[in-house]
Design a protein around this motif. Structure first.
Motif, short mmCIF file in Angstrom:
data_model
loop_
_atom_site.label_atom_id
_atom_site.label_comp_id
_atom_site.label_asym_id
_atom_site.label_seq_id
_atom_site.Cartn_x
_atom_site.Cartn_y
_atom_site.Cartn_z
N ASN A 63 20.59 9.34 10.59
CA ASN A 63 19.55 8.32 10.34
C ASN A 63 20.06 6.89 10.52
O ASN A 63 19.52 5.95 9.94
CB ASN A 63 18.96 8.48 8.93
CG ASN A 63 18.32 9.84 8.73
OD1 ASN A 63 17.69 10.37 9.66
ND2 ASN A 63 18.49 10.42 7.56
N THR A 64 21.12 6.72 11.31
CA THR A 64 21.58 5.37 11.62
C THR A 64 21.60 5.21 13.14
O THR A 64 21.70 6.19 13.87
CB THR A 64 23.00 5.09 11.08
OG1 THR A 64 23.90 6.00 11.72
CG2 THR A 64 23.06 5.25 9.59
N SER A 65 21.51 3.96 13.58
CA SER A 65 21.50 3.69 15.01
C SER A 65 22.79 3.00 15.43
O SER A 65 22.78 2.14 16.30
CB SER A 65 20.29 2.81 15.37
OG SER A 65 20.34 1.62 14.62
N SER A 66 23.90 3.36 14.79
CA SER A 66 25.17 2.73 15.09
C SER A 66 26.23 3.77 15.40
O SER A 66 26.16 4.91 14.92
CB SER A 66 25.66 1.85 13.92
OG SER A 66 24.76 0.80 13.69
N ILE A 67 27.21 3.34 16.18
CA ILE A 67 28.43 4.12 16.41
C ILE A 67 29.56 3.38 15.70
O ILE A 67 29.75 2.18 15.91
CB ILE A 67 28.71 4.26 17.92
CG1 ILE A 67 27.69 5.20 18.56
CG2 ILE A 67 30.12 4.78 18.16
CD1 ILE A 67 27.83 5.37 20.04
N PHE A 68 30.30 4.12 14.87
CA PHE A 68 31.35 3.51 14.06
C PHE A 68 32.72 3.89 14.62
O PHE A 68 32.92 5.02 15.09
CB PHE A 68 31.24 3.97 12.60
CG PHE A 68 29.92 3.61 11.96
CD1 PHE A 68 29.72 2.36 11.41
CD2 PHE A 68 28.87 4.53 11.94
CE1 PHE A 68 28.51 2.03 10.83
CE2 PHE A 68 27.65 4.21 11.37
CZ PHE A 68 27.46 2.95 10.81
N VAL A 69 33.66 2.94 14.53
CA VAL A 69 35.03 3.18 15.00
C VAL A 69 35.96 2.96 13.82
O VAL A 69 36.00 1.88 13.24
CB VAL A 69 35.40 2.21 16.15
CG1 VAL A 69 36.79 2.54 16.68
CG2 VAL A 69 34.36 2.27 17.26
N ALA A 90 32.32 10.86 3.84
CA ALA A 90 31.08 10.08 3.89
C ALA A 90 30.59 9.83 2.48
O ALA A 90 30.96 10.55 1.53
CB ALA A 90 30.03 10.85 4.68
N LYS A 91 29.78 8.79 2.34
CA LYS A 91 29.17 8.53 1.03
C LYS A 91 28.20 9.65 0.69
O LYS A 91 27.78 10.40 1.56
CB LYS A 91 28.45 7.18 1.07
CG LYS A 91 29.40 5.99 1.26
CD LYS A 91 28.64 4.68 1.34
CE LYS A 91 29.58 3.52 1.59
NZ LYS A 91 28.85 2.25 1.74
N ARG A 92 27.83 9.71 -0.56
CA ARG A 92 27.01 10.84 -1.01
C ARG A 92 25.70 10.95 -0.23
O ARG A 92 25.25 12.03 0.09
CB ARG A 92 26.69 10.70 -2.50
CG ARG A 92 27.89 10.94 -3.38
CD ARG A 92 27.51 10.92 -4.84
NE ARG A 92 28.66 11.18 -5.70
CZ ARG A 92 28.60 11.24 -7.01
NH1 ARG A 92 27.44 11.01 -7.63
NH2 ARG A 92 29.68 11.49 -7.72
N SER A 93 25.10 9.85 0.05
CA SER A 93 23.79 9.88 0.69
C SER A 93 23.88 9.96 2.21
O SER A 93 22.86 10.03 2.89
CB SER A 93 22.99 8.63 0.30
OG SER A 93 23.71 7.46 0.70
N GLU A 94 25.10 9.94 2.76
CA GLU A 94 25.25 9.91 4.21
C GLU A 94 25.84 11.20 4.73
O GLU A 94 26.55 11.91 4.02
CB GLU A 94 26.16 8.73 4.63
CG GLU A 94 25.55 7.37 4.33
CD GLU A 94 26.50 6.24 4.67
OE1 GLU A 94 27.71 6.52 4.84
OE2 GLU A 94 26.05 5.08 4.80
N ALA A 152 17.85 5.90 16.16
CA ALA A 152 18.89 6.64 15.45
C ALA A 152 19.57 7.62 16.40
O ALA A 152 18.91 8.30 17.19
CB ALA A 152 18.30 7.37 14.26
N ILE A 153 20.89 7.74 16.28
CA ILE A 153 21.65 8.65 17.14
C ILE A 153 21.59 10.05 16.56
O ILE A 153 21.91 10.26 15.38
CB ILE A 153 23.11 8.16 17.28
CG1 ILE A 153 23.12 6.80 18.00
CG2 ILE A 153 23.96 9.17 18.04
CD1 ILE A 153 24.47 6.14 18.03
N VAL A 154 21.21 11.00 17.39
CA VAL A 154 21.08 12.38 16.91
C VAL A 154 22.11 13.31 17.53
O VAL A 154 22.29 14.43 17.08
CB VAL A 154 19.66 12.92 17.21
CG1 VAL A 154 18.62 12.14 16.44
CG2 VAL A 154 19.34 12.86 18.71
#
Length: 1747
Positions: A1275-1281, A1251-1255, A1299-1301
């Motif tokens: 803190n994001t509201s997306s699902i990544f594939v 992940a990026k530094r801030s993520e 946001a998905i928790v």
């Protein structure tokens, strides 16, 4: 015409004039009468659409048996198919002799029924109605069934006078005083012949004896009647007309009735076939000839019966020719010559029968085409069909109204217009069977004439009648009001612009339309059975009913008094008591009088002794239906038969049951059981032919009524059974017209309920019957497919007949001892059941819908549980889907798909429903695009949802009929929205969520102590558990979901029965003596479940409590070395693996509680975070909190061996989640800052994503095939594939809830549950998410695209350093060719084996496309264009700054230099010239010398805008100049062959220019909405309007098709995500033969050179491939099925993605082209150094040759 806001008129679906004939005036008049409600103006036997062709076969049964059998087997099915396909109606033949025991042929009952059916056929048939088959036999004189007493006694006296023995007449005929006048009737054979009743079951010997006895009796009766009648005729005592029934055969009677008194126009619908046999008399002595002629035996001598022959000649040679002379009756006469030896042999007969069958078919088709009109009204006009259905019921019900009552007078008075006063609706109410429906039907029938009589003949009333509940449209309030509004609007000529969406607005529309009525056109609305309204839109509250009516409007409604509170609500709305009419039980005397009149109308009465019992019955009940049932019983009473107080029932219910029992006794229990059962269970009723077909498929019915000797093809029941059943239930089993068919339905709900109780009470039978109906409507046994026949005697026992308390019925059960027949297969002659009947194969959009299949099939498949047939026979059937959309039933189709999903829970159906919703606007506007739209969306997901393959193949098979574009590979991004369920206001309140075995069910525990079971799809709370104010720490389910265990802060485990939600036990969890947390109480730290145990431990505890789930008590404690951190049970439930601090794990035996072994990892600093059990290879994996793992071999469970250690401590972040893949080959370890995937075979890291530094990662899971990783970030509201092989992020799905928790994976159904910060649960399908990652993309817009010569690979350039090689079949990228710089030019050889490219680093590359090897690299010049000769031997490298070069592809050696600058160059087909432009010149440069050989120079100021070579004429060039002139220039002759001047300003916005292969047509596009077709021979310009603004266009190689992409300005399409459209136009007729929406921005369009395949490159770096299958070119249809993409789709295994190989360029060049410093003179050659030549010019930086 008045205008109103709502819109009524919809666009016509069928083109006008599709029928073979124009609508006749009579048909239009019938339509007007139907719409205005003038029932009396409609034909007496049918309404306009209730039509069928019914042909009565008149013949002698014995001498025409071969003809009738051949027609039955070979001709009738073809004619049935012809009528269904061309007219949408049924073809039915009435041949009552077929399938009947020959001994019953002269039965009086059969002859009476034949005459009745003959009359019906003559009156109701829409086409041919009568066929006479006349041979050499006159036929037997009939035995009279009933003779008036005076006539009979007169005959008896004459017989005595003639010296005849009359005992047989006195014995067989009995006087009946119930007849009016009294008559003598023939006693039943069953009563007179001793063995007859059981002869069918006992033995064939007994039957033959009875048959012989009956023949002797009947012959004697006929002889006595004939002798006596002839004697009476001689005396003049009997008139000539009276003797017919004693002296005529059935043949003469039927011919006379059918042909004797008909008009010439009617006789056009009749045919007679006469077969004469020459010299037949001489063969009379042959025994087999008795079938074909009337014979008499005299003194052992057999001869022809001359009297019968004379009567035959009178009919055949006198009567019929007389009819022919006065009309156009078709008569065919055939003379057959006998065999010299065998007479009328079978061979001679077969020859005649063959010719008859052919002629019969031709005549029937001819008459049908001449008399039947193709009627598409019912297909296009649902309103008209709805009106006709209710009118047909109205006619039927009113025909049974016989009770003239005061209520009818009250309603008649109410209907008359009133000049003043307040008008309110009139309410008719009464209990069941009081006659409300019959009364309102009579009112509807008479209303039109009443108002005309009262107000004058010029008055034109409108009567609207609806029997609520009888149709789908009349049950739902919205559709009921809509149909009434539309009918009013048509009658009063009001134009409705749009139909309201809100039901309140629909009611306002109705009120407004009521104001259109006038005294000239009064309006009457009749609504029967308000209680049958569905409760949607609060219909039963009657808020919609207009209470205050205009003076010229009347509304009459009826209802039951105590159903749904309808009457009470009416009383609240309408206060005037005069507005209510109550129907009650009638006066007994009035009922007696009615009964008397009914009996007299059929010449019957009851005797005074019988009247006593009738009066007793009526004293108990006088409901109209009860009186009618009494009539049904007493009409069959005979005066000499005993009746008593049990002969009549006392209630309607009992009387109906008694009626059914009596029919069972007459027709056979099993036949009646099944026949009435099928009618009752059918969704909308059955037609006569359907019932006959279905009973012919039912082996249990055939086994009961068929004799084994009669088993032959076709195996069917006789129509006689159906006709007798209808006759017995006349008035109760009524006919109703729906579309073009006449259905049999129950007259009221009471009859339906009793039939359901009697015949559909056994679940096994009901299931079997639904299954048989489903088979019938699937067409499973059509087209000659034979079904096994076996007579199962035990089957009848399952019908539960013993429930019926009827002594006669009980006796009938004991006779079924017939020997079981061997299993045989027979053709049952059931018809094909397509979704539509196609009238014209070349016009697929002109058809008749098979509404019967549409209505019934889904219903019976669902009821019979045939889920596979439901899924693949209906839902996944393209024809069904297309037809539903075409006829405006899109929403109904969605409802059926949702129903199928609820039955099967197949996720493919859910995806299909969502897909259809997303394309609703598109396909309802253009149904033809359905196949292309579906294929685009289904192809990307078919590997994940394999059951969609069937629908894809169906689209391939039937889609090209309507749309010629077929997507082969789709790169469309899958649009997907998950199911969402709000659980709480914040995720903080959610403790845990558990997925279950059911995909739509989840169990949720909240902080407040509630544990709820939810259905996510319907958002319904199914069950809820309250844990008595305890705070829940966690919940678990056992694998079988039997137990639900809840952990609470009270340190207790609550064990619940999961299905019943009841508490079974509560168990305390105790820790060790030394456990606990400093300064606080230790709560349960964790717990897990095995199949029979719960294991729980407290915080900071070393002990684990083991609890028995079944009994709910503690078994023992496991004592560990250190504090317990996690526990995992083995899949078999035998062992517990307990993880602890210091990376230690202890193994315990769950059965005995023994400690088996302890293991400690080398990484001892942390604690065990998770334990994974790889049971298939006996391994256990310990993973610590830092992600390091140790692998142990547990084959010896008491002594595990360390196999592998894997250190992951370099990353300081904590482990977030861990997952073992389904195949146990990969382990995913998700940390906050990275995701690692380990290969369990080699225990090495396979992939790592950072992940990026801030993520930070929240959680991650693997897809089912482990090829993708699905994760969510903090803190994001997306699902990544992410794709594992390339690391590319293939999709990003937005969660709109926040946001998905948390992510939870359900392994049962491969679902992903996500929890948003807002407390909303979303359920995602991992299969569909994974499908998104299957689409390969380069990530940059496709700039150019080429197809290999074999069309198996596609190469794309996107402006980057690489060229991508795609597999044309799969759409996957297989190879990447990497360059040093950005690729600018590239070219492929014809075979596709070699590729030449150039980049911006002044390099050229030769690549071997199969291996990926860069075989040659040339440096030195910046290339502006690359070309390759058609023979693949030479390459042309054009430069703008320096000399261009022609060089040999194989070696790289120079052939020549080209010193002129050329632009947009092309190589001629013969590989001789390079043609290009240079300012105002068109130059042809020789490829061998490099010199300009030919040229065309324009005048000053004129430039060449565009040019093209003519493919079929290599020496000719077509070019356009700036003066808007088109030139055809011959290169060889250097002359202009033709010049065409274009209109002024034509080329202002020239976008593209295409030329046909033969050079005749030019296609010019200007960036507007027009296609300009230029005829280059004549100079004519034709404009063809395109569907939008043209972006690109391509002409097919053969010049037959134009393919273009256009952009549309359409808001609706924008909403659906449509960016542009791909359209194929056939140039021959200018017709668009296919349209396919594109949902991405296209950047490149390419056509293949061989088959017409289309490849489109898109902005996101993906490609889509399509093929064109024009139905005019049938040979192309095999292209789809044989294409590679469909081969893969057909394959049951999933696509295996090939590894994508990246091939790098050579770092050192093989040779260098030097830059020249010479000043080139015009057209002069120059030598640039080739490889191996010394350089004499000014040296460049590199003078050496680099190999």
């Amino acid at each position: 015409m008045k205008r109103m806001n709502p819109r009524w008129k919809s666009p016509s679906m069928w083109p006008s004039g599709v029928g073979s004939r124009q609508p006749c005036p009579r048909e239009s008049a019938l339509r007007r009468a139907a719409i205005s409600g003038n029932v009396l103006a409609l034909p007496p036997f049918h309404v306009p659409t209730g039509r069928s062709v019914r042909v009565f076969i008149c013949s002698n049964p014995d001498d025409t048996e071969a003809e009738r059998n051949a027609l039955k087997e070979h001709v009738y099915p073809k004619l049935r198919d012809f009528c269904r396909e061309n007219y949408g109606i049924e073809f039915q033949v009435v041949d009552l002799y077929w399938g009947i025991d020959p001994e019953e042929w002269d039965s009086p009952e059969l002859q009476r029924l034949r005459m009745k059916l003959l009359e019906e056929c003559l009156k109701t048939s829409a086409g041919p109605c009568f066929v006479g088959l006349i041979g050499e036999k006159y036929g037997s004189i009939r035995v009279p069934g009933e003779v008036e007493s005076a006539e009979f006694e007169m005959i008896l006296d004459a017989a005595v006078e003639a010296g005849l023995d009359t005992r047989i007449l006195e014995e067989w005929y009995c006087r009946d005083e119930n007849s009016v006048p009294p008559a003598y009737y023939l006693k039943p054979k069953a009563e007179m012949l001793k063995n007859y009743q059981n002869s069918m079951e006992s033995s064939s010997v007994a039957k033959s004896k009875n048959d012989k006895a009956w023949r002797a009796v009947s012959e004697e009766i006929k002889r006595i009647f004939r002798t006596s009648v002839l004697q009476l005729q001689e005396k003049g005592t009997m008139k000539s007309g009276q003797d017919k029934k004693f002296l005529c055969s059935a043949l003469e009677d039927e011919l006379d009735f059918a042909l004797g008194k008909q008009t010439p126009a009617f006789l056009k619908k009749c045919v007679c076939y006469i077969r004469k046999i020459s010299n037949f008399d001489r063969f009379a002595k042959l025994p087999e000839m008795a079938r074909y002629m009337d014979i008499v035996v005299s003194a052992d001598r057999v001869m022809r019966n001359q009297e019968a022959y004379e009567r035959l000649l009178k009919v055949r040679d006198e009567f019929i020719p007389m009819i022919v002379a006065a009309s156009n009756l078709r008569v065919y006469s055939s003379v057959t010559h006998c065999d010299m030896k065998f007479g009328y042999s079978q061979e001679v007969e077969s020859h005649y029968v063959e010719g008859l069958c052919k002629q019969f078919y031709e005549d029937m088709v001819d008459i049908i085409q001449a008399t039947v009109q193709q009627n598409f009204d019912t297909e296009t006009d649902t309103l008209y069909d709805e009106i006709v259905q209710h009118l047909s019921l109205c006619k039927t019900f009113s025909s049974f109204y016989v009770y003239k009552s005061e209520a009818l007078d009250i309603i008649q008075e109410y209907l008359y217009p009133n000049k003043g006063g307040r008008i309110t609706p009139l309410v008719v109410y009464g209990g069941p069977c009081t006659g409300k429906t019959l009364l309102l039907a009579e009112v509807a029938k008479q209303a039109y004439s009443w108002l005309q009589k009262e107000m004058g003949p010029e008055t034109d009333p409108v009567v609207i009648v609806r029997f609520i509940g009888s149709t789908d449209f009349s049950t739902d309030l919205r559709t009921l009001l809509q149909s009434i509004c539309e009918q009013i609007a048509i009658n009063y000529r009001c134009l409705i612009h749009f139909l309201p969406n809100k039901i309140q607005e629909m009611r306002e529309l109705l009120v407004n339309l009521l104001g259109e009525s006038s005294f000239h056109r009064p309006l009457v609305i009749i609504l029967d059975a308000l209680e049958q309204l569905s409760d949607g839109d609060e219909a039963r509250k009657l808020w919609w009913l207009p209470v205050h009516l205009p003076r010229t409007v009347r509304i009459v409604v009826s209802t039951l008094p105590n159903k749904h509170g309808i009457l009470q609500k009416l009383r609240c709305l309408i206060h005037d008591e005069d507005s209510y009419v109550e129907l009650m039980q009638r006066d007994r005397k009035a009922c007696s009088q009615t009964l008397k009149q009914q009996l007299l109308s059929v010449k019957r009465k009851v005797t005074s002794g019988q009247q006593i019992y009738v009066n007793e019955a009526m004293a108990k009940c006088t409901l109209p239906m009860f009186v009618n049932l009494i009539y049904r019983e007493v009409v069959h009473w005979r005066s000499h038969k005993d009746v008593d107080d049990k002969s009549l029932c006392s209630t309607v219910h009992e009387s109906i049951e008694q009626l059914f029992y009596s029919i069972e006794k007459k027709l056979g229990s099993r036949f009646v059981f099944r026949a009435l059962g099928y009618i009752t269970m059918a969704r909308a009723g059955l037609t006569e032919l359907e019932l006959e077909d279905i009973l012919s498929l039912d082996n249990s019915v055939l086994g009961d009524i068929m004799v084994s000797s009669n088993l032959k093809n076709p195996l069917r029941i006789s129509y006689d059974f159906i006709a007798r059943l209808k006759e017995e239930l006349e008035g109760y089993l009524v006919e109703r017209q729906v579309r073009n068919v006449t259905l049999m339905v129950w007259a009221n709900r009471h009859l339906h309920l009793i039939a359901q109780k009697l015949y559909l009470s056994n679940e096994e039978d009901v299931h079997q019957m639904h299954s048989l109906l489903a088979e019938y409507f699937l067409g499973a046994w059509a087209s000659g497919r034979k079904k096994i026949f076996h007579c199962d005697n035990n089957h009848f026992a399952s019908l539960n007949i013993s429930q019926h308390q009827n002594p006669h019925h009980q006796q009938s059960l004991h006779g079924h001892d017939k020997a079981s027949a061997d299993k045989h297969s027979y053709d049952r002659q059931t018809p094909e059941q397509p979704w539509v009947f196609q009238c014209n194969l070349l016009e697929p959009d002109i058809f008749f819908v098979n509404h019967r299949k549409m209505t019934e099939l889904t219903f019976h498949l669902t009821r019979s549980g045939r889920t596979d047939d439901l899924m693949y026979g209906v839902i996944m059937n393209f024809s069904w889907l297309y037809t539903m959309i075409k006829i405006g039933q899109f929403d109904k189709a969605l409802t059926d798909i949702d129903l199928a999903y609820s039955c099967t829970q197949e996720k493919e159906l859910k995806f299909l429903a969502n897909t259809l919703r997303s394309i609703k606007l598109k396909v309802t506007k253009n149904p033809a695009s359905l196949s292309a739209e579906l294929q685009q969306r289904l192809l990307p997901v078919v590997t994940s949802l394999p059951k969609l393959r069937h629908l894809l193949l169906e689209c391939d098979k039937d889609g090209p009929k309507y749309c010629s574009i077929v997507p082969l590979h789709s790169s469309m991004d899958v649009t997907y929205s998950p199911e969402r369920l709000p659980l709480s206001s914040s995720y903080m309140q959610i403790v845990e969520i558990l997925p279950t075995l059911a995909p739509n069910i989840v169990i949720v525990a909240l902080e407040d102590g509630s544990v709820s079971t939810w259905d996510v799809e319907s958002r319904q709370l199914l069950r809820q558990i309250d844990t008595a104010r305890s705070v829940v720490l966690g919940i678990r389910l056992t694998t079988d979901e039997k137990y639900l265990v809840v952990a609470t802060t009270k340190n207790t485990l609550l064990i619940y029965d999961n299905h019943k939600s009841c508490l079974l036990s509560e168990v305390d969890v105790k820790g060790s003596k030394h456990c606990g947390i400093t300064g606080g109480v230790a709560f349960i730290n964790g717990f897990t479940l095995s199949s029979h145990h719960a294991l729980a431990w407290l915080e900071a505890s070393k002990d684990i409590n083991v609890i028995d789930l079944l009994y709910g008590w503690p078994l023992y404690q496991f004592h560990c070395w250190y504090e317990v951190t996690c526990v995992q049970c083995s899949p078999d439930g035998m062992y517990a693996f307990c993880g602890q601090y210091l990376n230690t794990t202890t193994i315990f035996h769950l059965g005995s509680g023994d400690k088996l072994s302890t293991m400690t990892s080398e990484f001892s600093g942390g604690f065990v975070k998770s334990i994974l059990i790889l049971d298939t290879i006996h391994q256990m994996v310990m993973i610590d909190n830092e992600g390091s793992l140790s692998v142990w071999n547990t084959k010896d469970i008491t002594n595990p061996k360390l196999m592998e250690d894997y250190d992951c401590r370099g990353d300081e972040s904590e482990v977030v989640s861990i997952e073992l893949s389904e195949d146990q080959r990969s382990i995913l370890i998700c940390k906050a800052s990275s995701i690692e995937v380990l290969d369990t075979k080699i225990w090495k890291m396979a992939e790592k994503f950072k992940a990026k530094r801030s993520e930070k990662f929240v959680a991650a899971v693997l897809s089912k095939n482990s090829q993708s990783i699905i994760a969510s970030m903090e803190n994001t509201s997306s699902i990544f594939v992410w794709r594992r092989d390339s690391g590319q992020c293939m999709a990003s799905l937005i969660e709109i809830s926040g946001a998905i928790v948390k992510l939870i994976k359900s392994t049962h159904h491969n679902l992903l549950l996500s929890v948003a910060s807002s407390g909303v649960l979303s359920v995602w399908d991992i299969d569909i998410i994974t499908a998104m990652s299957n689409i390969d993309k380069t990530g940059k817009p496709i700039q150019s695209l080429q197809l290999s010569g074999r069309e198996d690979f596609v190469y794309t350039m996107d402006g980057s350093e690489v060229i991508h090689k795609w597999n044309y079949s799969t759409g996957f990228i297989e190879m990447v060719f990497k360059h040093e710089g950005l690729v600018e030019n590239w070219v492929l050889t014809t075979s596709g084996d070699l590729m030449v490219t150039s980049d911006d680093k002044n390099s050229q590359y030769i690549w071997h496309t199969t291996t990926g090897e860069n075989t040659l690299r040339i440096n030195g010049q910046r290339i502006s264009q690359l070309l390759i000769t058609h023979n693949d031997q030479f390459v042309v490298s054009l430069c703008e700054q320096n000399a261009s070069r022609v060089w040999r592809l194989a070696t790289g050696h120079k052939v020549c230099n080209i010193l002129v600058t050329l632009q947009h160059a092309l190589i001629t087909t013969a590989n001789t010239f390079l043609v290009g432009t240079n300012k105002n010149k068109l130059l042809a440069v020789s490829l061998w010398s490099g010199s300009v050989s030919k040229k065309f120079i324009c005048d000053d100021g004129i430039t060449i805008v565009n040019f093209k070579l003519i493919p079929d004429s290599p020496d000719y060039v077509v070019f356009i100049t700036s003066t808007e002139t088109v030139f055809i220039w011959s290169v060889a002759d250097e002359s202009v062959c033709r010049r065409v001047q274009l209109p002024s300003n034509f080329l202002k916005n020239l976008e593209d220019f295409q030329i046909s292969p033969n050079g005749k047509l030019g296609i010019v596009s200007k960036g507007d909405e027009n296609i300009n077709v230029l005829d280059l021979h004549s100079g004519k310009l034709r404009l063809v309007h395109a569907a939008g603004i043209i972006w690109r266009q391509k002409l097919s190689r053969d010049g037959r098709y134009l393919v273009y992409i256009c952009f549309q300005n359409c808001d609706e399409d924008d909403e659906a995500g449509v960016v542009s459209s791909l359209i194929v136009m056939r140039l021959a007729d200018g017709k668009s033969i296919g349209t396919c929406s594109l949902y991405k921005t296209p950047t490149y369009l390419c056509l293949s050179q061989r088959a017409l395949n289309i490849i489109v490159g898109f902005e996101d770096g993906s490609i889509g491939t399509y093929t064109v299958v024009d139905r005019v070119d049938a040979a192309l249809k095999i292209k789809i099925a044989t294409s590679n993409s469909r081969q893969i789709v057909n394959n049951a295994s999933q696509k295996v993605r090939p590894k994508c190989s990246t091939n790098a360029f050579k770092t050192i060049a093989d040779c260098v082209w030097r830059e020249s410093t010479e000043v080139f003179s015009r057209d002069s050659p120059i030598n640039v150094s080739d490889s191996g030549e010394p350089e004499t010019m000014t040296p460049t930086k590199k003078t050496e040759l680099l190999q």
